[in-house]
Design an enzyme around this catalytic site. Structure first.
Site, PDB file in Angstrom:
ATOM      1  CG  ASP A  63       5.675   2.878  -0.026  1.00 36.18           C
ATOM      2  OD1 ASP A  63       5.265   3.647   0.800  1.00 36.18           O
ATOM      3  OD2 ASP A  63       4.714   1.718   0.155  1.00 36.18           O
ATOM      4  CG  ASP A  65       1.940   6.550  -0.292  1.00 39.33           C
ATOM      5  OD1 ASP A  65       2.044   5.814  -0.988  1.00 39.33           O
ATOM      6  OD2 ASP A  65       2.350   5.922   0.871  1.00 39.33           O
ATOM      7  CG  ASP A 147      -0.529   6.953  10.884  1.00 31.61           C
ATOM      8  OD1 ASP A 147      -0.703   7.673  10.318  1.00 31.61           O
ATOM      9  OD2 ASP A 147      -0.906   5.404  11.063  1.00 31.61           O
TER      10      ASP A 147
END
Ligand code: ATP
Ligand code: MG
Length: 445
Positions: A63, A65, A147
């Site tokens: 996907d 983002d 992260d």
């Protein structure tokens, strides 16, 4: 090699378009539309996260983002087909038919966390876990909230460069998962990162840097505080995305698997452990193979495999306490599914067919009479048969029995009638009319 990601006082490294391999032709058209419209409205707009990482690796992103300095309300004004979602952090979803482009606003820096900022709020629990996070910031604040370094690369639609505040570009080259900042703090903030590191290492075939892997085992119990629904989502990504085998090995290696499937983990370490692990591995491999062949996969089958031996053991206990075999297995399946919910919340739409598959195992030991043929019409027959085949492959069921069900499916109605009226194939016991063991008379032999 760097031992830590760069500190957040550093200026970013900008990789200009000629020096990297990401081309606009690889980015979804809808995502480009979103990026350009934001830019034309005077906002900053970047492709970020797994999309940039995957494109740099020559992989097709799952996907796309987008991140911007426009606030969610501003994003909504720019797109008719837009909805704001999320409580912990407000996001805009822009819809193009079935494709959804997620547009996030830059998050504020961690240092600002205790300030009473009118842009939003960030709330932590006693253990440092972030509960609510709704502050907006700038790109050089947003990056430290991400992260792993390889997840913190920004592709800038203004000049097609890649902006790297940490060691993301280098770590993509080194094939290394490296947490940004102090690993222990980052795991405590959000224990799901323990799983994300392992999942992405499995998916990308990356190593985990020594500093990032060092605290995993010790901090694994933090997963107990993660909502089971979130662990369900993460479990699907770990096991149903085509890299389940590597996920399983890493999860076991780091002592994480027990926080997802505690009963399965205990059974693998128990007296019948080898057989249990063999079945689990077959199930995981089977799912990976199906993904590789472009076939659909469902969690009810794999999680049904994970919970098969725990259910059999529980059924044995109930039979010893006086239940009939079918009663014992039925109650055991319900109990095991219920107990599993405290780790990974498996929705009822999955546990219910999972039970069907498990309950059909003793039924499939009957190969005579019209009732045997009826099993073929059961909506879960195919999955139940698949489980029987896996069990036969690891010595938990009679291979001849599995073959019988394989053959019967290939036969026409006439041959089927004949097959169920014939005596049982040689080698199988004729003595019992009904299976004595709820788990199937061939189980464990
Ligand atoms: P995938 O290929 O599975 O989509 P991904 O890295 O894109 O991997 P997403 O869950 O789509 O994972 O998240 C998008 C980005 O959001 C990540 O790349 C990362 O920058 C950031 N992110 C997601 N989850 C976290 C988290 N728990 N902590 C910090 N940053 C996160
Ligand atoms: Mg993603």
């Amino acid at each position: 090699m760097n031992s830590e990601a760069k500190s957040n006082t550093n200026a970013p490294t900008i990789v200009p378009r000629p020096d990297h391999c990401i081309s606009r032709s690889q980015i979804s058209r809808n995502c480009l539309k979103v990026l350009y419209r934001l830019k034309e409205a005077g906002y900053q707009a970047f492709l970020v996260g797994g999309g940039v990482r995957d494109l740099m690796l020559g992989r097709e992103p799952k996907d796309f983002d987008v991140v911007t300095d426009a606030w969610p309300e501003d994003v909504r004004k720019l797109f008719r087909n837009c909805r704001l979602i999320g409580r912990r952090f407000r996001l805009a979803h822009v819809y193009f038919g079935r494709e959804v482009i997620e547009v996030a606003t830059f998050r504020a820096a961690q240092e600002a966390e205790d300030m009473d900022d009118e842009a939003g709020e960030l709330v932590r629990d006693g253990e440092g876990r972030i509960l609510r996070d709704n502050r907006y910031g700038t790109i050089d604040e947003d990056v430290w909230r991400r992260d792993f370094t390889v997840n913190a690369l920004y592709y800038n639609i203004a000049d097609f460069s890649i902006c790297d505040y940490t060691t993301g570009v280098e770590d993509v080259g080194l094939k290394l998962m490296r947490l940004i900042g102090e690993p222990e703090d980052r795991y405590r903030e959000d224990p799901v990162r323990l799983l994300r590191g392992v999942r992405l290492a499995a998916k990308l075939d990356f190593a985990i840097s020594p500093e990032t892997e060092a605290p995993i085992r010790e901090l694994a119990p933090l997963l107990e505080s993660v909502p089971p629904a979130r662990l369900f989502d993460e479990s699907l990504k770990l096991f149903l995305a085509g890299h389940g085998m590597r996920s399983f090995d890493l999860l076991r290696h780091y002592g994480l698997f027990r926080y997802l499937f505690p009963m399965t983990d205990a059974a693998i370490d128990g007296p019948n452990g080898e057989a249990v692990e063999a079945l689990v591995r077959r199930g995981v491999q089977n799912t990976d193979d199906r993904v590789a062949q472009g076939k659909p996969v469902t969690p009810m089958f794999l999680f049904g495999v994970f919970l098969w031996h725990p259910a059999v053991a529980r059924a044995d206990e109930r039979r010893a306490a006086g239940d009939t075999p079918m009663q014992a297995l039925s109650t055991a399946c319900d109990e095991i599914a219920r107990d599993q919910q405290s780790a990974v919340a498996i929705p009822r739409r999955i546990t219910s067919p999972m039970k069907d598959i498990q309950m059909m195992q003793p039924r499939l030991t009957r190969t005579r009479g019209k009732r045997a043929l009826k099993a073929l019409d059961h909506p879960r027959f195919r999955a139940a048969y698949d489980l029987l085949v896996l069990r036969a492959e690891v010595g938990d069921a009679d291979p001849e029995l599995a073959r019988w069900w394989t053959d019967i499916q290939a036969q026409g109605p006439g041959d089927r009638e004949q097959a169920v009226s014939q005596p049982k194939p040689a080698g199988r016991r004729r003595r019992r009319r009904r299976p004595k063991k709820a788990s199937g008379e061939t189980s464990g032999q």
